[in-house]
Design an enzyme around this catalytic site. Sequence first.
Site, mmCIF file in Angstrom:
data_model
loop_
_atom_site.group_PDB
_atom_site.id
_atom_site.type_symbol
_atom_site.label_atom_id
_atom_site.label_comp_id
_atom_site.label_asym_id
_atom_site.label_seq_id
_atom_site.Cartn_x
_atom_site.Cartn_y
_atom_site.Cartn_z
ATOM 1 N N ASP A 1 0.864 -1.180 0.000
ATOM 2 C CA ASP A 1 0.000 0.000 0.000
ATOM 3 C C ASP A 1 0.905 1.236 0.000
ATOM 4 O O ASP A 1 2.138 1.144 0.123
ATOM 5 C CB ASP A 1 -0.965 -0.021 1.192
ATOM 6 C CG ASP A 1 -2.192 0.862 0.929
ATOM 7 O OD1 ASP A 1 -2.137 1.692 -0.004
ATOM 8 O OD2 ASP A 1 -3.194 0.746 1.664
HETATM 9 C C1 NOJ Z 1 -4.021 3.926 -0.068
HETATM 10 C C2 NOJ Z 1 -5.187 3.025 0.123
HETATM 11 O O1 NOJ Z 1 -5.125 2.393 1.378
HETATM 12 C C3 NOJ Z 1 -5.331 1.988 -0.952
HETATM 13 O O2 NOJ Z 1 -6.541 1.311 -0.769
HETATM 14 C C4 NOJ Z 1 -5.257 2.630 -2.302
HETATM 15 O O3 NOJ Z 1 -5.451 1.683 -3.313
HETATM 16 C C5 NOJ Z 1 -3.927 3.329 -2.453
HETATM 17 N N1 NOJ Z 1 -3.796 4.332 -1.412
HETATM 18 C C6 NOJ Z 1 -3.774 3.994 -3.815
HETATM 19 O O4 NOJ Z 1 -4.644 5.039 -3.909
#
Ligand code: NOJ
Length: 769
Positions: A298
């Site tokens: 993430d």
């Molecule tokens: C953080 C989020 O937790 C995740 O779900 C997301 O896909 C990514 N950022 C990219 O935006």
Amino acid sequence: MEILMSFCYSRCALVRRLLVGSLAITLSGASCLAQSPQNWEGDTTEARFVDNLLQKMTLEEKLGQMSQIPLNQKEDVSPDERILKGQVGSFLFITDAKEINRLQHLAVEKGRLHIPLIFGFDVIHGFRTIYPVPLALAASWDPAQAEEAQRMAAKEASAVGINWTFAPMVDIARDPRWGRIMEGAGEDPYLGSQMAAAQIRGFQGDKIGSPEHILACVKHFAGYGAAVGGRDYDSSSISDEELWNIYLPPFEAAVRAGSGSLMSAYMDLNGVPATGNRFLLHDVLREKWKFDGFVVSDWESVKSLTTHGFASGPQDAAVRAVNAGVDMEMTSHVFRDELAAAVKQGLVQQSTIDEAVRRILTAKYRLGLFTSPYVASSRAETELVTPEQRQSARKAAERSAVLLRNEGRLLPLSKSLTSIAVIGPLADSQADITGSWSLATHPADAVTVFEGIRKRFPSGTTINWAKGVEIERVQPSIFDPQYPSPKPVLKTDAERDAEFAHAIDLIKQSQVAVLVLGEAQTMSGERASRSTLTLPGRQQQLLEAAVATGKPIVLVLLNGRPLDITWASEHVPAILDAWYPGTEGGNAVADLLFGDANPGGKLPVSWPRSVGQVPIFYARTLTQIPNALDTRYWDGSSAPLYPFGYGLSYTTFKMDDLKTESISVKAGSKLAVSIELQNTGGAAGDQVVQLYTHQRSGTASRPTRELKAFRRVSLKPGEKQTVTFALDTNDLGFWSPQTHRWSIEPGPFDLWVGADSSATQHTTFTVLP
Ligand code: NOJ
């Protein structure tokens, strides 16, 4: 150049497929052919193609493939330069087809090894056309509907050149304070698994690389939904028993359905950050489930391993993440900056890097990016918010809404009303109706509830509209440049009182009032947890004043989580939960309110009476004093306001004659269970027939009820149907904290079938060894 490129975009795929060398060279130049897999030493098989390529790569190029850069990241080296040097394998958040093609052109035509980029984006519930939020799609209790919504979303996203979505989110969530409950399928592992698999099929099609589909990324592995206190990003402490039986099954279902990638979560799971958690990323994912896609971290979660107090610094963070099983790093760049030295120092094996890159290249190969790296520029011009997309989004919103109350059959409303008040801060807000994670939409595309109602009445009908109250938009959207930090609404108390009084006057002048209340768009989603579940601002006061007028009041909720509507559940005759229904939400809600569609959705979560009850879920175990569901607090009920699976219809249904084909079944086989369903009311409608079981004894206490099968059935008035389930005894197995393994334990079971988790039609059967 521009002309050559766009000519090349549309022709390359065809030309490459035909591989008529001389013609190809005449039409589009030798560069088009240079990336054909068939060109790589004449080898067309996936593994050999990837291996060949891998052998040609330097360590720096390999680490480049393992790095993902966000749009607008400020660095000394420009993205273009990084592409040319082979220092990047993927971008996220770029949604402009021309820019995608331009960057791809640099990689494919100018990069040393011509390796295409993969463009990722959060296509969570639509791209430009927004579909109901995933929690709402789960409320349809119709996996085919969720699949269709994601198929359409993939189609639209692929039209601008996006190849990869960071979805579906399959985190089980049992605490509505957690803002991201709106992104998942709710509290139940069985429903969650069905929705997970359906969404993978929707995004990816029959196989990775299907035309107009994109790569899925199941997330956030694992346990993010159990954040302590419902506070986003906080750690999760999950027992082994809960991990295996509740939180992991939807991930396994997504892996089995062929998800091409997986995202590691941010938080600590039982003290070990998910992004550095080898048990999760290797033992479970690779060893046990044989996942062959790639793992992306993430956002900055690799670098953040230091923030956790886990890694000692950037290099240690990179080493721990890659050794745990992360293949690509999202946004932070410690892989790129630190891993070369780590390999030289022997902290990371070269084979670990090769394996990560092999998986990434394989995904690119499967997507067809080596043969068709570009998007045809015409698609972005003709395939966004089309009538087909709108129609599909409207149907999805209609099928997702849940009718929570309908006293005196106030709904559906008469189509011959001459005056209607449509009231509330969300009634005519185009931004709010799409909900969180609507990053690429244009709010102007959205149809509000006010607009949906207004459009269907002739000009002679008075549709009175007023906000009544403002919602203080205190929670900024963290990603969406379209919705910068909200400005406080600067109104004097006198102005606020006048606005309130005006709304109440309009209600008094109307035959019926529709109040559209709930949460603003940014109040649920990421970093949008709450410590209460009440209607924000003065909405509750507005609702109470509206009811006090004595006029018939319909409450339409726009929300991404269950809210505290206990007062409304006793005083407001009709309550329709529309969730965040998306671009066509206003039309869908109007169809539902006036009976052109009949609500058939059911709750994918137990709906608490107040925040004090959370976490609350139906699949609890009974300990001490049986049947004491309602007596666990001395100061209030411990039963939910509405049970899991609950939802009304404008018609009525009867279920009887529950039968099993035999009284016993061998473990591993299927048991046929049937029930007679009849539409006993005056309207066509849908019922979701739900099957729950309970194992009476075993090596562990088993929940009082667990969902094991369901089907959404449409029936005309008076129509009857025998609904038969092939109950799979494999679904009755569980991971036992005593045996430390998953098995189907023989013994007697209870079985109920009905319209929600409090179903009363009951029988028993025995699972034999
Ligand atoms: C953080 C989020 O937790 C995740 O779900 C997301 O896909 C990514 N950022 C990219 O935006």
